[in-house]
Enzyme design. Structure first.
Site, PDB file in Angstrom:
ATOM      1  N   ASP A 106      46.029  61.588  -4.749  1.00  0.00           N
ATOM      2  CA  ASP A 106      45.904  62.586  -3.687  1.00  0.00           C
ATOM      3  C   ASP A 106      46.989  62.345  -2.644  1.00  0.00           C
ATOM      4  O   ASP A 106      46.715  61.887  -1.543  1.00  0.00           O
ATOM      5  CB  ASP A 106      44.494  62.450  -3.078  1.00  0.00           C
ATOM      6  CG  ASP A 106      44.263  63.364  -1.902  1.00  0.00           C
ATOM      7  OD1 ASP A 106      45.025  64.331  -1.732  1.00  0.00           O
ATOM      8  OD2 ASP A 106      43.317  63.094  -1.140  1.00  0.00           O
TER       9      ASP A 106
ATOM     10  N   SER B 174      37.416  59.995   0.564  1.00  0.00           N
ATOM     11  CA  SER B 174      37.076  59.641  -0.816  1.00  0.00           C
ATOM     12  C   SER B 174      36.656  58.182  -0.974  1.00  0.00           C
ATOM     13  O   SER B 174      35.729  57.910  -1.764  1.00  0.00           O
ATOM     14  CB  SER B 174      38.230  59.990  -1.754  1.00  0.00           C
ATOM     15  OG  SER B 174      39.459  59.515  -1.281  1.00  0.00           O
TER      16      SER B 174
ATOM     17  N   HIS C  15      36.097  66.693  -2.728  1.00  0.00           N
ATOM     18  CA  HIS C  15      35.073  65.656  -2.676  1.00  0.00           C
ATOM     19  C   HIS C  15      33.798  66.051  -3.400  1.00  0.00           C
ATOM     20  O   HIS C  15      33.129  65.192  -4.001  1.00  0.00           O
ATOM     21  CB  HIS C  15      34.787  65.295  -1.220  1.00  0.00           C
ATOM     22  CG  HIS C  15      35.935  64.593  -0.551  1.00  0.00           C
ATOM     23  ND1 HIS C  15      36.246  64.741   0.786  1.00  0.00           N
ATOM     24  CD2 HIS C  15      36.870  63.748  -1.052  1.00  0.00           C
ATOM     25  CE1 HIS C  15      37.296  64.017   1.084  1.00  0.00           C
ATOM     26  NE2 HIS C  15      37.698  63.403  -0.015  1.00  0.00           N
TER      27      HIS C  15
ATOM     28  N   GLU D  23      46.317  52.093   0.157  1.00  0.00           N
ATOM     29  CA  GLU D  23      46.879  52.877   1.261  1.00  0.00           C
ATOM     30  C   GLU D  23      48.126  52.168   1.778  1.00  0.00           C
ATOM     31  O   GLU D  23      48.068  50.994   2.179  1.00  0.00           O
ATOM     32  CB  GLU D  23      45.856  53.038   2.382  1.00  0.00           C
ATOM     33  CG  GLU D  23      46.382  53.728   3.616  1.00  0.00           C
ATOM     34  CD  GLU D  23      47.024  55.081   3.319  1.00  0.00           C
ATOM     35  OE1 GLU D  23      48.176  55.292   3.755  1.00  0.00           O
ATOM     36  OE2 GLU D  23      46.375  55.912   2.643  1.00  0.00           O
TER      37      GLU D  23
ATOM     38  N   HIS E 235      45.931  57.005  -2.779  1.00  0.00           N
ATOM     39  CA  HIS E 235      46.351  57.395  -1.420  1.00  0.00           C
ATOM     40  C   HIS E 235      45.065  57.547  -0.594  1.00  0.00           C
ATOM     41  O   HIS E 235      44.599  58.644  -0.339  1.00  0.00           O
ATOM     42  CB  HIS E 235      47.129  58.706  -1.435  1.00  0.00           C
ATOM     43  CG  HIS E 235      48.387  58.669  -2.262  1.00  0.00           C
ATOM     44  ND1 HIS E 235      48.386  58.715  -3.630  1.00  0.00           N
ATOM     45  CD2 HIS E 235      49.690  58.605  -1.898  1.00  0.00           C
ATOM     46  CE1 HIS E 235      49.640  58.682  -4.081  1.00  0.00           C
ATOM     47  NE2 HIS E 235      50.447  58.619  -3.050  1.00  0.00           N
TER      48      HIS E 235
ATOM     49  N   GLY F  88      51.724  54.421  -3.240  1.00  0.00           N
ATOM     50  CA  GLY F  88      50.673  54.980  -4.080  1.00  0.00           C
ATOM     51  C   GLY F  88      51.076  55.183  -5.523  1.00  0.00           C
ATOM     52  O   GLY F  88      50.274  54.988  -6.450  1.00  0.00           O
TER      53      GLY F  88
END
Length: 297
Positions: free
Chosen positions: A166, A102, A18, A120, A41, A146
């Site tokens: 991710d 994020s 991050h 998601e 994701h 994703g």
């Protein structure tokens, strides 16, 4: 490595991921033209650090918990300022109660004409994202696989953007899928910035992944890595890495300012180590690769 991110939010890997993401967005916003952030994701956006899941592992205490209240060297504070500002806005200045994933991190960095697409697959998490961002017209929430989402959202109409991939690493072969996704994203949006996150657990698999990217023919692939534990006798999580394709100008100096501090501060069993290294597309200078006292195998 099976998990929902609530168990791991704010851990050492999140801090590096991050802080790097915030630096990327901040540097790209030096240009006035709008950009789009894409998260394939996304998770739920904000995590309660005192939830049952977070308290069960306590991983955040050895991650962001080690930075709260710490006196940072000036160059580290400057490099991490966009990230830490949002962490304190969401979680509190003295005692953290929440941590921004994020989506929330970037949402708070967006300008008025920037846009964000967060994806998601998990139904409950996607519903929570939709509720959280229902009143923000800059944010669009999707609920797709994703890997499929990349095909739906690239290229963005802004022609400037950051894509974070991710995955949860719940299935074998995720490193191979990351490499394929990077090539696919490049075909669809060659000038976009793409960030790939991965755990460092199987060292041989990670080394093969790096070689594959180095030989991919793509240019400007930057590796960012932290290790908080020495090599284990059996596969175990010892660190985490990021690959940044098409990083914005100025990212390497920021990383070289923050990574030595983070490797030392977040180390668990012995000294930590770090790497900031070009895998492809740039001819590394001697200062482009730095490491702590632990070898990189």
């Amino acid at each position: 490595m099976n998990y929902r991110h609530a168990y791991h939010a704010g851990n050492f890997a999140d801090v590096v991921k991050h802080a790097t993401l915030a630096a990327v967005v901040d540097l790209m916003q030096r240009k006035e033209t709008p950009l789009r952030f894409i998260d394939t994701h996304a998770g739920v956006g904000v995590y309660d650090l005192h939830s049952e899941a977070a308290e069960k592992t306590g991983e955040w205490r050895n991650g962001i918990g080690r930075l709260v209240g710490a006196v940072l060297p000036p160059e580290v504070a400057d490099a991490m300022a966009p990230y830490l500002r949002v962490v304190h806005e969401v979680g509190g200045k003295r005692k953290l109660v929440r941590y921004p994933g994020s989506p929330e991190l970037v949402r708070r960095l967006l300008r008025g004409d920037d846009r964000m697409v967060v994806n998601e697959l998990h139904a409950e998490d996607a519903a929570e994202l939709a509720r959280r961002y229902a009143r923000d017209p800059r944010v669009k929430v999707l609920s797709l696989d994703g890997w499929t989402a990349l095909k739906a959202v690239l290229p963005p109409k802004e022609r400037r953007g950051v894509t974070l991939i991710d995955p949860p690493f719940e299935e074998p072969g995720e490193l191979d899928r990351l490499a394929v996704a990077l090539s696919d994203a490049h075909r669809r949006f060659a000038t976009g910035t793409v960030m790939l996150w991965y755990p460092i657990k199987d060292l041989a698999a990670v080394a093969a992944f790096e070689r594959r990217l180095a030989g991919s023919g793509l240019e400007k692939i930057l590796l960012v890595e932290i290790r908080v534990r020495p090599r284990q006798p059996v596969p175990a999580l010892v660190g985490a890495g990021l690959v940044v394709h098409n990083p914005p100008f100025g990212l390497v100096p920021r990383l070289e300012a923050m990574m030595p501090f983070l490797a030392a501060r977040l180390a668990l069993d012995g000294p930590g180590s770090w790497r900031v290294e070009w895998l492809a597309g740039e001819r590394p200078k001697a200062t482009d690769r730095r490491s702590g006292p632990m070898s990189h195998d």
